[in-house]
Design a protein around this motif. Structure first.
Motif, short mmCIF file in Angstrom:
data_model
loop_
_atom_site.label_atom_id
_atom_site.label_comp_id
_atom_site.label_asym_id
_atom_site.label_seq_id
_atom_site.Cartn_x
_atom_site.Cartn_y
_atom_site.Cartn_z
N MET A 120 0.99 -1.06 0.04
CA MET A 120 0.10 0.12 0.11
C MET A 120 0.86 1.22 -0.14
O MET A 120 0.61 2.06 -0.67
CB MET A 120 -1.08 0.16 1.24
CG MET A 120 -2.01 -1.02 1.23
SD MET A 120 -3.13 -0.98 -0.35
CE MET A 120 -3.85 0.70 -0.30
N ALA A 121 1.77 1.15 0.82
CA ALA A 121 2.82 2.32 0.81
C ALA A 121 3.43 2.57 -0.75
O ALA A 121 3.65 3.70 -1.13
CB ALA A 121 3.98 2.30 1.88
N LEU A 122 3.94 1.30 -1.29
CA LEU A 122 4.55 1.42 -2.76
C LEU A 122 3.27 2.06 -3.80
O LEU A 122 3.63 3.02 -4.58
CB LEU A 122 4.96 0.12 -3.05
CG LEU A 122 5.50 0.24 -4.50
CD1 LEU A 122 6.66 1.14 -4.69
CD2 LEU A 122 5.87 -1.10 -4.83
N LEU A 123 2.06 1.65 -3.36
CA LEU A 123 1.05 2.20 -4.49
C LEU A 123 0.73 3.39 -4.31
O LEU A 123 0.57 4.29 -5.02
CB LEU A 123 -0.22 1.15 -4.07
CG LEU A 123 -1.68 1.31 -4.92
CD1 LEU A 123 -1.17 1.20 -6.27
CD2 LEU A 123 -2.79 0.69 -4.27
N ASN A 124 0.61 3.84 -2.99
CA ASN A 124 0.35 5.34 -2.83
C ASN A 124 1.46 6.06 -3.13
O ASN A 124 1.24 7.35 -3.72
CB ASN A 124 0.21 5.45 -1.20
CG ASN A 124 -0.16 7.11 -0.87
OD1 ASN A 124 -1.20 7.44 -1.45
ND2 ASN A 124 0.48 7.88 0.00
N GLU A 125 2.85 5.82 -3.25
CA GLU A 125 3.89 6.44 -3.55
C GLU A 125 3.84 6.51 -5.01
O GLU A 125 3.98 7.54 -5.92
CB GLU A 125 5.14 5.70 -3.00
CG GLU A 125 6.29 6.67 -3.47
CD GLU A 125 7.72 5.96 -3.15
OE1 GLU A 125 8.72 6.47 -3.73
OE2 GLU A 125 7.71 5.03 -2.44
N ARG A 126 3.33 5.40 -5.66
CA ARG A 126 3.36 5.50 -7.34
C ARG A 126 2.30 6.41 -7.65
O ARG A 126 2.17 7.01 -8.70
CB ARG A 126 3.42 4.22 -7.69
CG ARG A 126 3.31 3.73 -9.29
CD ARG A 126 3.38 2.21 -9.60
NE ARG A 126 4.63 1.74 -9.10
CZ ARG A 126 4.68 0.38 -9.09
NH1 ARG A 126 3.63 -0.33 -9.59
NH2 ARG A 126 5.77 -0.17 -8.86
N LYS A 127 1.07 6.24 -6.96
CA LYS A 127 -0.09 6.92 -7.35
C LYS A 127 0.29 8.66 -7.20
O LYS A 127 0.14 9.30 -8.28
CB LYS A 127 -1.12 6.66 -6.52
CG LYS A 127 -2.53 7.69 -6.61
CD LYS A 127 -3.55 7.24 -5.69
CE LYS A 127 -4.62 8.17 -5.77
NZ LYS A 127 -5.75 7.92 -4.94
N LEU A 128 0.98 9.05 -6.04
CA LEU A 128 1.29 10.43 -6.05
C LEU A 128 2.07 10.88 -7.20
O LEU A 128 2.21 11.80 -7.57
CB LEU A 128 1.92 10.79 -4.68
CG LEU A 128 1.22 10.50 -3.43
CD1 LEU A 128 1.66 10.60 -2.26
CD2 LEU A 128 -0.25 11.44 -3.61
N LYS A 129 3.12 9.93 -7.58
CA LYS A 129 3.90 10.37 -8.57
C LYS A 129 3.32 10.57 -10.04
O LYS A 129 3.61 11.60 -10.74
CB LYS A 129 5.23 9.19 -8.80
CG LYS A 129 6.06 9.55 -9.98
CD LYS A 129 7.01 8.14 -9.98
CE LYS A 129 7.78 8.15 -11.16
NZ LYS A 129 8.61 6.93 -11.58
N LEU A 130 2.57 9.57 -10.41
CA LEU A 130 1.92 9.67 -11.68
C LEU A 130 0.97 10.75 -11.51
O LEU A 130 0.43 11.39 -12.77
CB LEU A 130 1.27 8.33 -11.79
CG LEU A 130 2.34 7.10 -12.14
CD1 LEU A 130 1.27 5.84 -12.30
CD2 LEU A 130 3.31 7.29 -13.13
#
Length: 530
Positions: A120-130
């Motif tokens: 979830m942390a990786l997903l949230n980080e990737r979401k914020l980046k994109l």
């Protein structure tokens, strides 16, 4: 006595002796045999991306220790999760040593985040980046086509998802469905889905394979790990750059993936995506029928209203007889006036022709021809006299000029001057001859015109001129009354005659048979010539 060497004094040992390479190889074999396949949990440290060779080097650490790790190029491309700095992961591989630096390391064969919290942390980080790049912006999303002709589906060809989509489309609006088979779970899921989206967009319109008007990326429900391929950065970027409108139908209504944010529309289920993609054909037919009925009713009401308006206007208009009565009367008056005008005009023309014919008597024509001939002779004589006078004047002037020239000038330019004088004389003679020829040609043409107007030429063709008293030509038969004397002029000679009878009571005298019947006037004239 000399002392013995110190080496001889040291005690001998039975410990085996190894070279550096031998001990390094022994340690390598021991480590690989003991730890041939292990799972290690730790935090990625020192990762700077893959090396130019394609291999990746980093370290796994916890709060007390550090373990070097390497991912070979062939394995790196197959990893479901790519290494990221600071990410806690669980790697599977085998331990080995690196004899060149007396280090041991783990050769990674598989990698996954260490638990749902890390995912979830990786997903949230990737979401914020994109999202910061604008891939999820609402203004990038395109509307879906109302009635597509071809629907492209990216999903597994063997699952229940494609069957649900096909059945739903067939029930609502049967059309052409193209399926791009992909894996919807596993390490290569993200790459295959991104390649399928790009592949559908690469189809040229009008080619042998129809280009879809809308795309559906679909998968059934599952855990976060099962749906992780649709959170891949490559999948999200492929969905964002797709020129074909895209519907995301991954998981159930409560499942969210990153492709849902980049897609133009998100469907709660694959069946819902099919419903979004195509309308209901029966509803369209019913709507068209209702619109057709409304249009027919509107046209009928409009026609009835127009008919009533026309009927009201027709009652206010006068009848055709009333409208045409005045034009008819004007037409009748114009017809009557036209007849009178035609008769008057014909009478005037006859009178004018009679007066003109009287003026065109042979005596007048002969007089006019004589006058014209006299004028032409006079003009010819005047032209010849004028030309002779002008020629003599120019010759006299040239002679005086020749006599007045000084001797030395004449001697210097005598040859050229004589030549120019001779040429000028020739030109004047030639001009005089040309002018005389043109005048004679014009005079001959005038003579020919005058000859063509000579009435005697007409008499040579068998015609005759009838003259009454006062040498006035008679042109109408009704002017010859019984007892009228007249004169006939032929091409050669004159005869006097008189009208004995009207020509209706007497039979014509014997004469040479003729092909056409002679008129009564001709018969009387032939019988009473004297």
């Amino acid at each position: 006595m000399p002392a013995e060497p110190a080496a001889d004094l040291e005690p001998q040992s039975n410990v085996a002796e190894y070279s550096v390479s031998e001990i390094s190889g022994a340690l390598k074999r021991t480590v690989e045999d003991t730890f041939g396949h292990v799972r290690v949990r730790g935090e990625i440290s020192g990762y700077r991306g893959p090396h130019s060779s394609g291999h990746a080097y980093f370290a796994l650490k916890d709060e007390r220790s550090r373990l070097e790790a390497v991912v070979w190029r062939t394995t790196f491309s197959k990893l479901a999760f790519k290494p990221e700095e600071g990410l806690e992961v669980v790697v599977t591989g085998k331990l080995t040593t690196f004899p060149g630096s007396s280090k041991y390391q783990i050769v990674v064969e598989a990698m996954q985040p260490a638990g749902a919290g890390a995912l979830m942390a990786l997903l949230n980080e990737r979401k914020l980046k994109l999202e910061a790049e604008g891939l999820f912006a609402a203004e990038r999303k395109r509307p879906l086509p109302f009635m597509p002709r071809v629907v492209g589906v990216v999903t597994s060809p063997t699952g229940a998802v494609i069957r649900d989509i096909r059945h739903r489309i067939a029930d609502r609006f049967p059309l052409h469905v193209l399926v791009w088979p992909v894996r919807v779970q596993g390490e290569t899921c993200g790459e295959e889905v991104a390649a399928a989206i790009d592949g559908f967009n690469a189809i040229e319109p009008g080619g042998p394979l129809p280009r879809p008007d809308v795309l559906i990326v679909a998968r059934g429900g599952g855990s976060l790990e099962d749906l992780w391929g649709f959170n891949d950065e490559g999948v999200v970027r492929a969905a964002a750059r797709s020129a074909i409108p895209l519907i995301s139908a991954v998981g159930h209504e409560t499942d969210w993936t990153l492709i849902d944010h980049a897609a133009d529309r998100r469907a709660p289920t694959p069946t819902g995506a099919a419903e979004m993609a195509v309308p209901v054909r029966a509803d369209l037919v019913a709507a068209l029928a209702a619109l057709d009925a409304r249009a027919s009713a509107a046209v009928s009401r409009t026609l009835q209203a127009e008919r009533r308006a026309v009927a009201n206007l027709a009652r206010a208009l006068p009848s055709p007889d009333i409208l045409l009565s005045l034009p008819r009367r004007r037409l009748d008056e114009a017809e009557t006036a036209l007849g009178r005008a035609l008769r008057f005009y014909a009478g005037e023309r006859r009178r004018m022709l009679g007066e003109t014919g009287a003026l065109l008597s042979p005596a007048r024509l002969e007089s006019a021809i004589r006058d014209r001939r006299a004028d032409l002779r006079h003009a010819e004589g005047a032209i010849v006299h004028a030309l002779s006078t002008a020629l003599a004047r120019h010759r006299h002037r040239l002679e005086r000029l020749d006599a007045s020239l000084r001797p030395h000038i004449v001697s210097a330019r005598s040859d050229q001057a004589r030549l120019r004088l001779a040429q000028a004389g020739e030109r004047m003679d030639r001009a005089f001859r040309d002018l005389t020829t043109r005048r004679r040609t014009a005079l001959s043409g005038a003579w020919r015109v005058a000859a063509s107007l000579d009435p005697r030429q007409v008499l040579e063709r068998g015609y005759a001129i009838v003259r009454g008293a006062g040498d006035v030509p008679i042109t109408r038969a009704e002017d010859l009354k019984p007892g009228t004397a007249f004169e006939l002029e032929f091409a050669r000679g004159h005869r006097r005659a008189a009208i004995a009878t009207a020509g209706e009571d007497e039979a014509p005298r014997a004469a040479k048979p003729s092909r056409r019947k002679a008129s009564p006037l001709q018969a009387d004239v032939q019988g009473d010539l004297f």
